[in-house]
Design an enzyme around this catalytic site. Structure first.
Site, mmCIF file in Angstrom:
data_model
loop_
_atom_site.group_PDB
_atom_site.id
_atom_site.type_symbol
_atom_site.label_atom_id
_atom_site.label_comp_id
_atom_site.label_asym_id
_atom_site.label_seq_id
_atom_site.Cartn_x
_atom_site.Cartn_y
_atom_site.Cartn_z
ATOM 1 N N GLN A 169 8.134 35.944 2.023
ATOM 2 C CA GLN A 169 7.929 36.574 3.328
ATOM 3 C C GLN A 169 9.130 36.302 4.241
ATOM 4 O O GLN A 169 9.539 35.162 4.420
ATOM 5 C CB GLN A 169 6.634 36.039 3.968
ATOM 6 N N LYS A 191 -1.903 40.645 2.940
ATOM 7 C CA LYS A 191 -1.509 40.988 1.565
ATOM 8 C C LYS A 191 -2.438 40.304 0.560
ATOM 9 O O LYS A 191 -2.866 40.910 -0.421
ATOM 10 C CB LYS A 191 -0.045 40.568 1.327
ATOM 11 N N ASP A 205 8.898 43.454 -3.832
ATOM 12 C CA ASP A 205 9.296 43.930 -2.499
ATOM 13 C C ASP A 205 10.446 44.935 -2.603
ATOM 14 O O ASP A 205 10.744 45.656 -1.653
ATOM 15 C CB ASP A 205 9.743 42.750 -1.619
#
Ligand code: NAP
Length: 294
Positions: free
Chosen positions: A97, A53, A120
């Site tokens: 994460q 990412k 997200d």
């Protein structure tokens, strides 16, 4: 093989569009979008995902920041990190994460993220807005899949879509998006899970089959209808003597025997995975431009 969905190419196309937009922003004197990632512990998979990412951010001209915490971090300390990012005007969006270690309440962490910075799309506000068809950050993997279907002109209206897996990050949002009364929806959706009886009787009627269960090569040719569009979300690291790293990624589909039956199919790797990252970048761009929450 001409029935392959090239997620890598579509992802690169999307990243080029994003990079061009970042260039325009900079020419107008605006700063580049800034994505931050919080990484807890040293799990190999999580390290790889976050590294890719960050790399993707560099490629499109974003600024990125990685914040690391040890595996034994307290919930309080992690919440403090989230609050700091929420209140930092230089950060447009950030991700935590997953998965998180056992001592951390994942829901509490996600709910502490400002919905306007939740790129997200996991915060209940963004999930609720997605269900209600309101502007929101759609979570990256389902958005990536919808984008792939659109780019390959897959007709969804009136089709039967079977989704295997009902997780909050893939299967459930996927089933909602495809059932919506929108141009890329209007499917009749069956959502299957581990308690589904006679799974094969459902998958065999699928015009579009989306597999997100995390069980390598689970779906075999006898479970797939001739001409179906098959999307393989599964990415399980399996031990392999064929690669330098000692492992390789396996999808949920037994690719070699399923692919010849399909009108379109995503490979693993190179299918859904690259789209997930491009979708995250897209959400971050939207956050920087304040297009969802002003
Ligand atoms: P998850 O949270 O573990 O959920 C798995 C789902 O599959 C659950 O709903 C489970 O049912 C269902 N399931 C498990 N075994 C089954 C079976 N035998 N028959 C029918 N359903 C079954 O997984 P996830 O987070 O959604 O991820 C799924 C896979 O996608 C993993 O391989 C993950 O690594 C991958 N993934 C890839 C990307 C990408 O960018 N490519 C992104 C996210 C995830 P129950 O609910 O009944 O337990």
């Amino acid at each position: 093989m001409n029935n392959l969905i090239d997620g890598k190419k579509i992802s690169l196309d999307l990243q080029q569009e994003i990079a061009a937009e970042v260039k325009r922003m900079k020419e107008q004197g605006r700063r580049a979008p800034h994505l931050a990632a919080i990484l807890v512990g040293n799990d190999g998979g999580s390290e790889t995902y976050v590294a890719s990412k960050i790399k993707a951010c560099e490629n499109v001209g974003f600024t990125s920041t990685m914040i690391r915490h040890p595996e034994y971090v307290t919930e309080e300390k992690l919440l403090q990190s989230v609050y700091d990012l929420n209140n930092n005007p230089e950060i447009d969006g950030f991700i935590v994460q997953l998965p998180l270690p056992r001592q951390i309440n994942e829901h509490k962490i996600i709910e502490s993220i400002l919905p306007s910075k939740d790129v997200d799309g996991f915060h209940p506000i963004n999930v609720g807005r997605m269900v209600l068809n309101l502007p929101c950050y759609v979570s990256a993997t389902p958005y990536g899949i919808v984008h792939l279907l659109q780019k390959y002109n897959v007709e969804t209206s009136g089709k039967h879509c079977v989704v295997i897996g009902r997780s909050h990050i893939v299967g459930s949002p996927m089933s909602i998006l495809l059932a919506k009364n929108t141009q890329l929806g209007n499917c009749t959706v069956t959502l299957c899970h581990s308690k589904t009886k006679d799974l094969k009787s459902h998958t065999l009627t699928a015009d579009i089959l989306i597999c997100a269960l995390g069980s390598p090569e689970f779906v075999t040719a006898d479970m797939v209808k001739e001409g179906a569009v098959v999307i393989d979300v599964g990415t399980t690291r399996v031990v392999s003597t064929e690669t330098k790293s000692g492992f390789k990624l396996k999808g949920d589909i037994k690719f070699d025997e399923v692919a010849p039956k399909c009108s379109l199919i995503t490979p693993v790797p190179g299918g859904v995975g690259p789209m997930t990252i491009a979708s995250l970048l897209r959400n971050t761009l939207l956050a920087a431009k304040k297009e969802i929450y002003s």
